[in-house]
Design a protein around this motif. Sequence first.
Motif, PDB file in Angstrom:
ATOM      1  N   GLU A  43      35.547  64.474  44.419  1.00  0.00           N
ATOM      2  CA  GLU A  43      34.218  64.505  45.038  1.00  0.00           C
ATOM      3  C   GLU A  43      33.901  63.204  45.775  1.00  0.00           C
ATOM      4  O   GLU A  43      33.649  63.198  46.987  1.00  0.00           O
ATOM      5  CB  GLU A  43      33.193  64.766  43.940  1.00  0.00           C
ATOM      6  N   ALA A  44      33.900  62.097  45.046  1.00  0.00           N
ATOM      7  CA  ALA A  44      33.507  60.799  45.605  1.00  0.00           C
ATOM      8  C   ALA A  44      33.881  59.708  44.608  1.00  0.00           C
ATOM      9  O   ALA A  44      34.059  59.974  43.416  1.00  0.00           O
ATOM     10  CB  ALA A  44      32.004  60.761  45.883  1.00  0.00           C
ATOM     11  N   PRO A  45      33.982  58.459  45.046  1.00  0.00           N
ATOM     12  CA  PRO A  45      34.282  57.373  44.110  1.00  0.00           C
ATOM     13  C   PRO A  45      33.134  57.142  43.136  1.00  0.00           C
ATOM     14  O   PRO A  45      31.967  57.370  43.453  1.00  0.00           O
ATOM     15  CB  PRO A  45      34.444  56.150  45.026  1.00  0.00           C
ATOM     16  N   GLY A  46      33.496  56.682  41.948  1.00  0.00           N
ATOM     17  CA  GLY A  46      32.506  56.230  40.981  1.00  0.00           C
ATOM     18  C   GLY A  46      32.434  54.718  40.976  1.00  0.00           C
ATOM     19  O   GLY A  46      32.935  54.051  41.895  1.00  0.00           O
ATOM     20  N   GLU A  47      31.860  54.168  39.920  1.00  0.00           N
ATOM     21  CA  GLU A  47      31.647  52.722  39.864  1.00  0.00           C
ATOM     22  C   GLU A  47      32.950  51.938  39.930  1.00  0.00           C
ATOM     23  O   GLU A  47      33.091  50.995  40.717  1.00  0.00           O
ATOM     24  CB  GLU A  47      30.897  52.359  38.580  1.00  0.00           C
ATOM     25  N   GLN A  48      33.910  52.298  39.083  1.00  0.00           N
ATOM     26  CA  GLN A  48      35.152  51.539  39.042  1.00  0.00           C
ATOM     27  C   GLN A  48      35.955  51.683  40.327  1.00  0.00           C
ATOM     28  O   GLN A  48      36.582  50.726  40.800  1.00  0.00           O
ATOM     29  CB  GLN A  48      36.003  51.967  37.836  1.00  0.00           C
ATOM     30  N   GLU A  49      35.948  52.876  40.896  1.00  0.00           N
ATOM     31  CA  GLU A  49      36.648  53.075  42.174  1.00  0.00           C
ATOM     32  C   GLU A  49      36.054  52.200  43.267  1.00  0.00           C
ATOM     33  O   GLU A  49      36.779  51.586  44.065  1.00  0.00           O
ATOM     34  CB  GLU A  49      36.584  54.547  42.604  1.00  0.00           C
ATOM     35  N   ALA A  50      34.724  52.131  43.308  1.00  0.00           N
ATOM     36  CA  ALA A  50      34.056  51.305  44.318  1.00  0.00           C
ATOM     37  C   ALA A  50      34.358  49.821  44.103  1.00  0.00           C
ATOM     38  O   ALA A  50      34.543  49.066  45.067  1.00  0.00           O
ATOM     39  CB  ALA A  50      32.555  51.554  44.288  1.00  0.00           C
ATOM     40  N   LEU A  51      34.419  49.400  42.846  1.00  0.00           N
ATOM     41  CA  LEU A  51      34.707  47.997  42.546  1.00  0.00           C
ATOM     42  C   LEU A  51      36.148  47.631  42.889  1.00  0.00           C
ATOM     43  O   LEU A  51      36.425  46.555  43.422  1.00  0.00           O
ATOM     44  CB  LEU A  51      34.439  47.703  41.069  1.00  0.00           C
ATOM     45  N   GLN A  52      37.073  48.524  42.570  1.00  0.00           N
ATOM     46  CA  GLN A  52      38.493  48.231  42.764  1.00  0.00           C
ATOM     47  C   GLN A  52      39.022  48.668  44.122  1.00  0.00           C
ATOM     48  O   GLN A  52      40.128  48.267  44.514  1.00  0.00           O
ATOM     49  CB  GLN A  52      39.317  48.891  41.654  1.00  0.00           C
ATOM     50  N   GLY A  53      38.260  49.499  44.823  1.00  0.00           N
ATOM     51  CA  GLY A  53      38.710  49.979  46.124  1.00  0.00           C
ATOM     52  C   GLY A  53      39.872  50.949  46.052  1.00  0.00           C
ATOM     53  O   GLY A  53      40.632  51.099  47.007  1.00  0.00           O
ATOM     54  N   ALA A 133      34.552  69.329  46.492  1.00  0.00           N
ATOM     55  CA  ALA A 133      35.869  69.328  47.140  1.00  0.00           C
ATOM     56  C   ALA A 133      36.234  70.718  47.658  1.00  0.00           C
ATOM     57  O   ALA A 133      36.715  70.861  48.788  1.00  0.00           O
ATOM     58  CB  ALA A 133      36.924  68.826  46.165  1.00  0.00           C
ATOM     59  N   LEU A 134      35.999  71.729  46.854  1.00  0.00           N
ATOM     60  CA  LEU A 134      36.321  73.098  47.282  1.00  0.00           C
ATOM     61  C   LEU A 134      35.561  73.466  48.550  1.00  0.00           C
ATOM     62  O   LEU A 134      36.122  74.045  49.500  1.00  0.00           O
ATOM     63  CB  LEU A 134      35.986  74.081  46.162  1.00  0.00           C
ATOM     64  N   GLN A 135      34.278  73.134  48.585  1.00  0.00           N
ATOM     65  CA  GLN A 135      33.434  73.559  49.703  1.00  0.00           C
ATOM     66  C   GLN A 135      33.655  72.759  50.982  1.00  0.00           C
ATOM     67  O   GLN A 135      33.075  73.082  52.016  1.00  0.00           O
ATOM     68  CB  GLN A 135      31.970  73.525  49.267  1.00  0.00           C
ATOM     69  N   ALA A 136      34.506  71.745  50.927  1.00  0.00           N
ATOM     70  CA  ALA A 136      34.949  71.108  52.163  1.00  0.00           C
ATOM     71  C   ALA A 136      35.859  72.050  52.951  1.00  0.00           C
ATOM     72  O   ALA A 136      36.070  71.852  54.151  1.00  0.00           O
ATOM     73  CB  ALA A 136      35.691  69.810  51.851  1.00  0.00           C
ATOM     74  N   PHE A 137      36.378  73.086  52.264  1.00  0.00           N
ATOM     75  CA  PHE A 137      37.327  73.999  52.886  1.00  0.00           C
ATOM     76  C   PHE A 137      36.870  75.451  52.893  1.00  0.00           C
ATOM     77  O   PHE A 137      37.166  76.191  53.829  1.00  0.00           O
ATOM     78  CB  PHE A 137      38.675  73.918  52.155  1.00  0.00           C
ATOM     79  N   LEU A 138      36.182  75.881  51.838  1.00  0.00           N
ATOM     80  CA  LEU A 138      35.818  77.288  51.677  1.00  0.00           C
ATOM     81  C   LEU A 138      34.348  77.410  51.312  1.00  0.00           C
ATOM     82  O   LEU A 138      33.834  76.612  50.530  1.00  0.00           O
ATOM     83  CB  LEU A 138      36.661  77.936  50.574  1.00  0.00           C
ATOM     84  N   THR A 139      33.686  78.425  51.860  1.00  0.00           N
ATOM     85  CA  THR A 139      32.278  78.656  51.526  1.00  0.00           C
ATOM     86  C   THR A 139      32.221  79.560  50.285  1.00  0.00           C
ATOM     87  O   THR A 139      31.951  80.759  50.375  1.00  0.00           O
ATOM     88  CB  THR A 139      31.532  79.307  52.700  1.00  0.00           C
ATOM     89  N   ASP A 140      32.524  78.967  49.156  1.00  0.00           N
ATOM     90  CA  ASP A 140      32.539  79.700  47.890  1.00  0.00           C
ATOM     91  C   ASP A 140      32.260  78.707  46.773  1.00  0.00           C
ATOM     92  O   ASP A 140      32.131  77.504  47.013  1.00  0.00           O
ATOM     93  CB  ASP A 140      33.893  80.387  47.695  1.00  0.00           C
ATOM     94  N   VAL A 141      32.172  79.206  45.551  1.00  0.00           N
ATOM     95  CA  VAL A 141      31.918  78.330  44.399  1.00  0.00           C
ATOM     96  C   VAL A 141      33.126  78.357  43.474  1.00  0.00           C
ATOM     97  O   VAL A 141      33.911  79.317  43.467  1.00  0.00           O
ATOM     98  CB  VAL A 141      30.648  78.756  43.633  1.00  0.00           C
ATOM     99  N   ILE A 142      33.250  77.319  42.691  1.00  0.00           N
ATOM    100  CA  ILE A 142      34.424  77.142  41.842  1.00  0.00           C
ATOM    101  C   ILE A 142      34.570  78.278  40.835  1.00  0.00           C
ATOM    102  O   ILE A 142      35.689  78.673  40.478  1.00  0.00           O
ATOM    103  CB  ILE A 142      34.365  75.766  41.131  1.00  0.00           C
TER     104      ILE A 142
END
Length: 203
Positions: A43-53, A133-142
Amino acid sequence: MTPMESFRRECAAFFDHLFPDEPRRLVFGEGPEENPVLMLIGEAPGEQEALQGRPFVGKAGKNLDAFLEAVGLKRHDIYISNVVKVRPCKISPAGRVVNRPPTREEKALFTPWLMKEIALVRPRAIVTLGNVALQAFLTDVIGNRHGRWSRADIQPPEMESFALPLFALYHPASVIYNQSLKPVYAADLETLKMTFEHPDCML
């Protein structure tokens, strides 16, 4: 400069220009940049991902390790990335900076860049984690797509479109919050593992 380095520089310059007063660290994908067996998209980075890049470190990294062990892959086998490449966050009532879901505008801004990234990497297949992430490609739900292969149209701006097999999984965090999903998630991972052992099962 490699095509991926050019992509990252172009993407960073775009967002620096778009939000000059909101400098936020972009967290780009990581892994083999030419035809990996799999591209895992969160989906997106969290705290640690943002800190560590780096994507999928900290708690997300532990989820990734469990995923890789279940399907019989190593981190260096796959390319990992997120739809949104900055940490979506807000101030909690307690005054702390906490994660939040990406907004519609954030997803719309970053999805074309994700498509470009996929076009550069050209993985054999995509695995998505959760609805964003799914909806970046398909108009549906997990709930309708999890545990089976679909076909995703990859439409990078100013580049030729192409299709890739896509396997949808629940987001590991949702399994933690909803224990009833645990056997479903485990069964979906087993299906995915079987696919890698028998590639003819893939779309």
